[in-house]
Design an enzyme around this catalytic site. Structure first.
Site, short mmCIF file in Angstrom:
data_model
loop_
_atom_site.label_atom_id
_atom_site.label_comp_id
_atom_site.label_asym_id
_atom_site.label_seq_id
_atom_site.Cartn_x
_atom_site.Cartn_y
_atom_site.Cartn_z
N SER A 27 -1.94 -2.02 -4.63
CA SER A 27 -0.99 -1.88 -5.76
C SER A 27 -0.14 -3.14 -5.90
O SER A 27 1.05 -3.12 -5.60
CB SER A 27 -0.13 -0.63 -5.60
OG SER A 27 0.48 -0.53 -4.34
N GLY B 94 -2.92 -3.20 7.14
CA GLY B 94 -2.83 -2.00 7.97
C GLY B 94 -2.44 -0.75 7.21
O GLY B 94 -2.08 0.27 7.82
#
Length: 215
Positions: A119, A50
């Site tokens: 990341s 999300g």
């Protein structure tokens, strides 16, 4: 930590005579003009957690109250700036390094820049944090179980990864290192998008990022 495959002796020699050009408009002047504190809002989490949805919602809320903002989305950046990178560990590291450098420019311009990237490596996130001043990096961990991410699977990527059609997919055959000191911890499986976005806005208000803009 893996080293970037793009750093070479040749590029080091080309960079040796480069000097930072001081702009006529200072960072402080840009911050005062914008009317709020700048920061990188670093959304990190698995694919399907999300990140992009929430970063967009936060960006819209900030824009609506008069903040100067920009959103850097993982897929969008790979269409241009990082279009030459794949998804190996080395390329993921270089991907985040470049995003960190771009984010610093937005902070220098006095803006609130949201970044929505998986990341996956803690060292890379910390590298970006350490390149900024205290308070200019706000890590937002989107903590969504992989089972929920797979149920959502908006791009069908988990299905392809499970079938072996995609290699180096985070959470399947490539690691995701959990944040150890995220400023904001959000569980999207337990709240609405609006409630999650409000959690971010409330943090920014509580820590004085938005005190100079209307709320």
């Amino acid at each position: 930590m893996l080293m970037s495959p793009y750093k070479t002796v040749e590029t080091e020699e080309k960079s040796s005579d480069i000097v930072w050009h001081q702009a006529s408009v200072s960072h402080i002047e840009r911050v005062e003009s914008n009317g709020h504190r700048p920061a990188v809002l670093w959304f990190t989490g698995l694919s399907g957690s999300g990140k992009s949805t929430l970063a967009n919602a936060v960006d819209k809320m900030l824009h609506d109250i008069g903040c100067k903002t920009y959103l850097l989305d993982g897929d969008n950046v790979r269409h241009g700036l990082n279009g030459d990178l794949g998804f190996s560990d080395q390329d993921r590291i270089e991907n985040i390094r470049r995003i960190g450098e771009v984010s610093k420019l937005f902070v220098d311009a006095g803006q609130l820049v949201s970044t929505a990237f998986i990341s996956p490596f803690q060292a890379d996130r910390e590298l970006v944090r350490n390149q900024l001043k205290a308070g200019e990096f706000v890590e937002i961990f989107i903590d969504t179980p992989i089972s929920i991410c797979e149920l959502r699977d908006p791009k069908g990527l988990y299905k392809k990864a499970r079938a072996g059609e995609i290699k180096n997919f985070t959470g399947i055959d490539s690691a995701y290192e959990l944040p150890v000191s995220a400023e904001i911890h959000i569980k999207t499986a337990e709240q609405s998008v609006e409630a999650c976005a409000k959690q971010v806005i409330d943090y920014l208000k509580s820590y004085g990022y938005l005190k100079a803009v209307s709320s």
